[in-house]
Design an enzyme around this catalytic site. Structure first.
Site, PDB file in Angstrom:
ATOM      1  CE1 TYR A 144      -1.935  -2.958  12.400  1.00 29.97           C
ATOM      2  CE2 TYR A 144      -1.554  -0.650  12.943  1.00 29.97           C
ATOM      3  CZ  TYR A 144      -2.281  -1.816  13.113  1.00 29.97           C
ATOM      4  OH  TYR A 144      -3.352  -1.835  13.971  1.00 29.97           O
ATOM      5  CG  ASP A 238      -1.154   4.280   6.220  1.00 32.04           C
ATOM      6  OD1 ASP A 238      -1.231   5.362   6.849  1.00 32.04           O
ATOM      7  OD2 ASP A 238      -1.443   3.180   6.727  1.00 32.04           O
ATOM      8  CE  LYS A 266       0.349   5.758  14.965  1.00 27.68           C
ATOM      9  NZ  LYS A 266       0.428   4.751  13.930  1.00 27.68           N
TER      10      LYS A 266
HETATM   11  C1  LIG Z   1      -0.737   3.742  13.524  1.00 26.49           C
HETATM   12  C2  LIG Z   1      -0.957   3.444  12.115  1.00 26.49           C
HETATM   13  C3  LIG Z   1      -2.230   3.104  11.612  1.00 26.49           C
HETATM   14  C4  LIG Z   1      -3.407   2.871  12.513  1.00 26.49           C
HETATM   15  O1  LIG Z   1      -3.780   4.007  13.206  1.00 26.49           O
HETATM   16  P1  LIG Z   1      -4.651   3.869  14.539  1.00 26.49           P
HETATM   17  O2  LIG Z   1      -4.920   5.272  14.939  1.00 26.49           O
HETATM   18  O3  LIG Z   1      -3.814   3.087  15.509  1.00 26.49           O
HETATM   19  O4  LIG Z   1      -5.883   3.129  14.174  1.00 26.49           O
HETATM   20  C5  LIG Z   1      -2.373   2.966  10.252  1.00 26.49           C
HETATM   21  N1  LIG Z   1      -1.335   3.135   9.406  1.00 26.49           N
HETATM   22  C6  LIG Z   1      -0.106   3.452   9.851  1.00 26.49           C
HETATM   23  C7  LIG Z   1       1.000   3.657   8.873  1.00 26.49           C
HETATM   24  C8  LIG Z   1       0.130   3.604  11.221  1.00 26.49           C
HETATM   25  O5  LIG Z   1       1.366   3.873  11.647  1.00 26.49           O
END
Ligand SMILES: *Cc1c(COP(=O)(O)O)cnc(C)c1O
Length: 428
Positions: A144, A238, A266
């Site tokens: 994701y 990511d 995060k």
């Molecule tokens: C949470 C997450 C996102 C999206 O971040 P948001 O702050 O919710 O937009 C993108 N990539 C990864 C790997 C994530 O865990």
């Protein structure tokens, strides 16, 4: 357990907010419960509006590595807020945070701050496309990367083809440049490179946390690196979830492979809305205003959010032993779960990376999304609701990651293990 007030608040919320929530996973749909409305947090605990207390393994889905209401972060936020919430002009705290990150990562010479992980990844992809002057990207099933259009894809008919939108509202034209490959399966990536000579980048969660916790094999990452190099494509890690979580340097602290672009979110905001993407200067200099690739944000680098992030990162950097302690606790929790499951003849797969942990009700090791989907989600739902009744708050889906915070003492972990013993016994 009395959750009368939460039930009522949920009914009220649903009248004015779609599904009663501002982010769908919060709705508890996949475990069939109702969301708890939270009144406050304190250290390792969450309190709902019925005054029930829970040990929190969600931690706002990852950011709160120091638990709720960490005094240092709280102080820095209040101090910054008193000087003004936002200026839309540069502040020195942005360069301070940027410096901390640049010093930490070999792969990053410059970094830009945004307000969410979604924005960070979306911008990183645009930058990769602008830099390589190519349009196609490769992503992995089960990873994701936020909810931007070109990343909301699912496998079309037959894997390793261009993806189809996984949500109405995303034009098929917007996803036709996204190729889907299988996690931990280098052959599937090779096929993508055979199908397109226009690959700008491969984007991967080097430690996948959004199909449950599924770390990439080290060899797979190395092979990805060389495939990208061979084909002139960029490798994007990511690390929105794994950054400052799996280790201080995220996945990059645990494997040798170096990405071209890294995205964060995060933990980097210490609980405030922050995302970021960084790379070597040659790539980052393509961004406006220095370069032609446009990217902007009214609240980007917000001084209150930057202060929270800076305080968190400095604290993590100055206390690197934190990660070993958190990992020890995660290992203890997971090996206890595994033991209890075994005693009750329940198949369970577990994973730990630093402060991240995951468990699948599955009889074979989980290496990719297909494997993850074979998990017994009904049993997970049952486990989840029983633990919740016992005051333990796990993410409300089999396909999420759990987090240990520094506020979780050994006593708390032991307490959870005791509760899990009973719950595993009831699951049979
Ligand atoms: C949470 C997450 C996102 C999206 O971040 P948001 O702050 O919710 O937009 C993108 N990539 C990864 C790997 C994530 O865990």
């Amino acid at each position: 357990m009395n959750i009368k007030n939460s039930l009522q608040a949920f009914e009220e919320a649903k009248k004015v907010i779609p599904g009663g929530v501002d982010s769908p996973v919060r709705a508890f749909k996949s475990v069939g419960g109702t969301p708890l409305f939270i009144q406050r947090g304190e250290g390792a605990y969450l309190y709902d509006i019925d005054d029930n207390r829970y040990i929190d393994f969600v931690q706002s889905w990852g950011p709160l590595i120091f638990g709720h209401c960490d005094k240092d972060i709280e102080e820095s936020v209040i101090k910054a807020a008193k000087k003004g919430l936002s200026f839309g002009a540069p502040t020195t705290v942005e360069s301070e945070l940027a410096n901390e990150i640049v010093k930490m990562f070999d792969s990053i010479e410059k970094i830009r701050f945004v307000s969410s992980g979604t924005e960070a990844v979306m911008s990183a992809i645009r930058l990769a496309r602008g830099y390589t002057k190519r349009d196609d990207i490769i992503k992995f099933e089960g990873c994701y990367h936020g909810h931007s259009d070109s990343l909301l894809v699912q496998a079309g008919s037959g894997a390793v083809t261009f993806g189809t939108p996984s949500s109405p509202g995303v034009p098929a034209d917007f996803t036709k440049h996204t190729l889907l490959a299988k996690y931990n399966d280098i052959k599937s990536v090779e096929k993508c490179f055979e199908n397109s000579k226009d690959i700008a980048c491969v984007i991967i969660e080097p430690i996948a946390g959004n199909m449950g916790l599924v770390p990439a094999d080290e060899k797979f990452l190395e092979e990805l690196r060389s495939l990208c190099d061979k084909n002139g494509a960029l490798l994007v890690f990511d690390e929105v979830m794994s950054g400052f979580r799996a280790s201080l340097k995220g996945a990059q602290g645990l494997v040798e492979t170096k990405p071209d672009i890294v995205t964060f979110g995060k933990v980097i905001g210490g609980g405030m809305p922050v995302g970021a993407f960084g790379a070597r200067a040659e790539i980052m200099d393509k961004l406006s205003p220095d370069g032609p690739v446009y990217q902007a944000g009214t609240l980007s680098g917000n001084p209150v959010a930057m202060s929270a992030g800076l305080t968190s990162l400095v604290k993590l950097k100055n206390n690197p032993e934190i990660y070993l302690e958190l990992e020890k606790k995660a290992e203890k929790l997971m090996s206890a779960f595994k033991n209890e499951a075994e005693k009750n003849q329940i198949p369970l797969q577990t994973n730990v990376r630093g402060s991240m942990f995951g468990f699948f009700f599955n009889d074979t090791p989980v290496k990719n999304f297909d494997d993850a989907l074979k998990s017994d989600t009904k049993m997970f739902a049952s486990f989840h609701s029983k633990m919740l009744e016992n005051g333990v708050y796990f993410a409300c889906s089999q396909f999420e990651t759990g987090f240990i915070s520094t506020a979780m003492s050994d006593e708390i972990i032991d307490e959870v293990i005791e509760k899990a013993k009973d719950v595993f016994g009831e699951l049979k």
